[in-house]
Design a protein around this motif. Structure first.
Motif, PDB file in Angstrom:
ATOM      1  N   LEU A  14      34.167  22.168  28.355  1.00 10.71           N
ATOM      2  CA  LEU A  14      34.726  23.138  27.411  1.00 10.71           C
ATOM      3  C   LEU A  14      34.026  24.558  27.847  1.00 10.71           C
ATOM      4  N   CYS A  15      32.845  24.345  27.773  1.00  9.74           N
ATOM      5  CA  CYS A  15      31.804  25.507  27.832  1.00  9.74           C
ATOM      6  C   CYS A  15      32.248  26.091  29.276  1.00  9.74           C
ATOM      7  N   ALA A  16      32.362  25.410  30.296  1.00 11.85           N
ATOM      8  CA  ALA A  16      32.525  25.789  31.706  1.00 11.85           C
ATOM      9  C   ALA A  16      33.896  26.572  31.786  1.00 11.85           C
ATOM     10  N   ALA A  17      34.984  25.820  31.013  1.00 11.04           N
ATOM     11  CA  ALA A  17      36.438  26.459  30.963  1.00 11.04           C
ATOM     12  C   ALA A  17      36.368  27.637  30.024  1.00 11.04           C
ATOM     13  N   MET A  18      35.676  27.906  29.153  1.00  9.71           N
ATOM     14  CA  MET A  18      35.675  29.055  28.323  1.00  9.71           C
ATOM     15  C   MET A  18      34.994  30.171  29.071  1.00  9.71           C
ATOM     16  N   THR A  19      33.935  29.875  29.700  1.00 10.70           N
ATOM     17  CA  THR A  19      33.207  30.903  30.764  1.00 10.70           C
ATOM     18  C   THR A  19      34.082  31.358  31.749  1.00 10.70           C
ATOM     19  N   ALA A  20      34.605  30.353  32.471  1.00  8.93           N
ATOM     20  CA  ALA A  20      35.654  30.831  33.549  1.00  8.93           C
ATOM     21  C   ALA A  20      36.831  31.621  33.048  1.00  8.93           C
ATOM     22  N   GLN A  21      37.352  31.278  31.661  1.00 13.78           N
ATOM     23  CA  GLN A  21      38.489  32.094  31.344  1.00 13.78           C
ATOM     24  C   GLN A  21      38.092  33.443  30.813  1.00 13.78           C
ATOM     25  N   ALA A  22      36.620  33.422  30.234  1.00 10.72           N
ATOM     26  CA  ALA A  22      36.294  34.714  30.030  1.00 10.72           C
ATOM     27  C   ALA A  22      35.965  35.559  31.004  1.00 10.72           C
ATOM     28  N   ASP A  23      35.788  35.174  32.422  1.00 16.20           N
ATOM     29  CA  ASP A  23      35.272  36.208  33.368  1.00 16.20           C
ATOM     30  C   ASP A  23      36.586  36.640  34.010  1.00 16.20           C
ATOM     31  N   ASP A  24      37.108  37.656  33.465  1.00 16.79           N
ATOM     32  CA  ASP A  24      38.116  38.556  34.129  1.00 16.79           C
ATOM     33  C   ASP A  24      37.993  39.674  34.790  1.00 16.79           C
ATOM     34  N   SER A  25      36.331  39.905  35.169  1.00 15.54           N
ATOM     35  CA  SER A  25      36.113  40.636  35.855  1.00 15.54           C
ATOM     36  C   SER A  25      36.787  41.467  37.152  1.00 15.54           C
ATOM     37  N   TRP A  26      37.176  40.294  38.005  1.00 12.03           N
ATOM     38  CA  TRP A  26      38.123  41.069  38.996  1.00 12.03           C
ATOM     39  C   TRP A  26      39.391  41.342  38.546  1.00 12.03           C
ATOM     40  N   LYS A 213       9.598  41.932  54.763  1.00 12.06           N
ATOM     41  CA  LYS A 213      10.835  41.550  55.224  1.00 12.06           C
ATOM     42  C   LYS A 213      11.827  41.210  53.879  1.00 12.06           C
ATOM     43  N   GLU A 214      12.955  42.071  53.697  1.00  6.46           N
ATOM     44  CA  GLU A 214      13.796  41.889  52.702  1.00  6.46           C
ATOM     45  C   GLU A 214      15.213  42.172  52.970  1.00  6.46           C
ATOM     46  N   PRO A 215      15.974  41.150  52.180  1.00  4.93           N
ATOM     47  CA  PRO A 215      17.344  41.203  52.348  1.00  4.93           C
ATOM     48  C   PRO A 215      18.083  41.930  51.588  1.00  4.93           C
ATOM     49  N   PHE A 216      19.110  42.668  51.947  1.00  2.36           N
ATOM     50  CA  PHE A 216      20.185  43.465  51.055  1.00  2.36           C
ATOM     51  C   PHE A 216      21.195  42.738  50.476  1.00  2.36           C
ATOM     52  N   GLY A 217      21.406  43.163  49.407  1.00  2.00           N
ATOM     53  CA  GLY A 217      22.768  42.352  48.720  1.00  2.00           C
ATOM     54  C   GLY A 217      23.545  43.334  47.593  1.00  2.00           C
ATOM     55  N   VAL A 218      24.753  43.149  47.529  1.00  2.00           N
ATOM     56  CA  VAL A 218      25.494  43.820  46.401  1.00  2.00           C
ATOM     57  C   VAL A 218      25.390  43.339  45.235  1.00  2.00           C
ATOM     58  N   ALA A 219      24.910  44.123  44.218  1.00  2.32           N
ATOM     59  CA  ALA A 219      24.561  43.681  42.777  1.00  2.32           C
ATOM     60  C   ALA A 219      25.810  43.666  41.964  1.00  2.32           C
ATOM     61  N   PHE A 220      26.021  42.842  40.934  1.00  2.00           N
ATOM     62  CA  PHE A 220      27.007  42.621  39.935  1.00  2.00           C
ATOM     63  C   PHE A 220      26.103  42.468  38.450  1.00  2.00           C
ATOM     64  N   ARG A 221      26.987  42.610  37.484  1.00  2.00           N
ATOM     65  CA  ARG A 221      26.569  41.967  36.321  1.00  2.00           C
ATOM     66  C   ARG A 221      26.566  40.657  36.144  1.00  2.00           C
ATOM     67  N   LYS A 222      25.685  39.778  35.581  1.00  2.00           N
ATOM     68  CA  LYS A 222      25.514  38.379  35.544  1.00  2.00           C
ATOM     69  C   LYS A 222      26.884  37.705  35.397  1.00  2.00           C
ATOM     70  N   ALA A 223      27.722  38.269  34.416  1.00  2.00           N
ATOM     71  CA  ALA A 223      29.073  37.723  33.887  1.00  2.00           C
ATOM     72  C   ALA A 223      30.156  37.766  34.780  1.00  2.00           C
ATOM     73  N   SER A 226      33.867  36.445  39.054  1.00  2.00           N
ATOM     74  CA  SER A 226      34.806  36.496  39.929  1.00  2.00           C
ATOM     75  C   SER A 226      34.901  37.517  40.706  1.00  2.00           C
ATOM     76  N   LEU A 227      34.480  38.730  40.240  1.00  5.13           N
ATOM     77  CA  LEU A 227      34.399  40.066  40.912  1.00  5.13           C
ATOM     78  C   LEU A 227      33.342  40.007  42.171  1.00  5.13           C
ATOM     79  N   ARG A 228      32.384  39.451  42.106  1.00  4.33           N
ATOM     80  CA  ARG A 228      31.307  39.104  43.134  1.00  4.33           C
ATOM     81  C   ARG A 228      32.048  38.050  44.080  1.00  4.33           C
TER      82      ARG A 228
END
Length: 262
Positions: A14-26, A213-223, A226-228
């Motif tokens: 249920l928690c996983a489903a709620m988290t997935a549903q709540a993530d409407d970032s994209w 030596k360092e890798p480059f990445g694109v950063a997003f908010r933790k939540a 879906s956008l990431r």
């Protein structure tokens, strides 16, 4: 015990489903039609201004292509690099795409894509410098770095401690002080360092080898998973069809974006 285990499994689902549903970032970005990206706009060759004010650079080209493929507009939001993560998490923009090094400390605060480029910190000195030939020679010297960047920790990890590590708002200001003699060296990421030396022939040179030596990445908010994931999927397609390689060759003369070479 079985009932408790079953209950725990159901609650987790249920928690996983709620988290997935709540993530409407994209969906939010897609609905607004734009992706707002924070950057330091004085960070060549990743993102910087030309003399007429135009924003250019490797990250600019790459992100604009991602936006074109996703059918959204890229809106660039210049910001002070020292507080860039706080600004992201305060919803001032949707992502950070600006040659950002993936570190454990940052990964605890933001959600990164996979590395799209491998970089590292190097030391730059004046071309006529004779006394400084290796990183070990930077002991008791004045070293400049960009505030809030990995260059600060790299400078602190030099084999011999510098006399002083001066922090600057951006790399161009540090290079001005290096040119004038107020600094003995600037510690900077390899890509920016090579860009500065190539842009001003005969003024600067890099000491041999990497400090880190360092890798480059694109950063997003933790939540914003879906956008990431949507951006990651698009970057992967650009690597696969050679587009990222073409952008890399434009700015660096070679393809340094192939994950197989990281």
């Amino acid at each position: 015990m079985k009932r408790i285990l079953t209950l725990l499994i159901v609650l987790a689902a249920l928690c996983a489903a709620m988290t997935a549903q709540a993530d409407d970032s994209w969906e939010k970005v897609q609905s607004s039609g734009q992706l707002v990206i924070g950057l330091d706009d004085a960070f060549p060759p990743m993102g910087f201004r030309t003399d007429d004010g135009q924003l250019v650079g490797f990250d600019i080209d790459a992100a604009e292509e991602v936006g074109r493929r996703l059918g959204i507009k890229i809106v660039w939001q210049p910001t002070a690099w020292k507080g860039v993560i706080n600004s992201l998490n305060s919803n001032k923009f949707d992502a950070i795409w600006n040659g950002m090094t993936i570190t454990e400390e940052r990964a605890a605060q933001v959600l990164f894509t996979q590395p799209y480029m491998m970089d590292g910190q190097i030391a730059i000195v004046r071309m006529d410098e004779q006394a400084i030939k290796a990183h070990e020679d930077l002991g008791d010297k004045n070293v400049g770095v960009q505030a809030g960047s990995p260059a600060l920790e790299a400078a602190k990890s030099l084999p011999m401690a510098p006399a002083q590590i001066r922090e600057y708002d951006d790399n161009p200001k540090a290079f001005l002080d290096l040119e004038s003699g107020r600094l003995d060296s600037v510690v900077v990421d390899n890509l920016s360092g090579l860009y500065f030396t190539a842009a001003q022939p005969g003024k600067f040179k890099a000491l041999p080898g990497f400090i880190t030596k360092e890798p480059f990445g694109v950063a997003f908010r933790k939540a914003d998973v879906s956008l990431r994931d949507k951006v990651q999927e698009t970057i992967d397609a650009m690597v696969a069809d050679g587009t990222m390689g073409e952008i890399s060759i434009k700015w660096f003369g070679e393809d340094i974006t192939n994950p197989a070479n990281f």
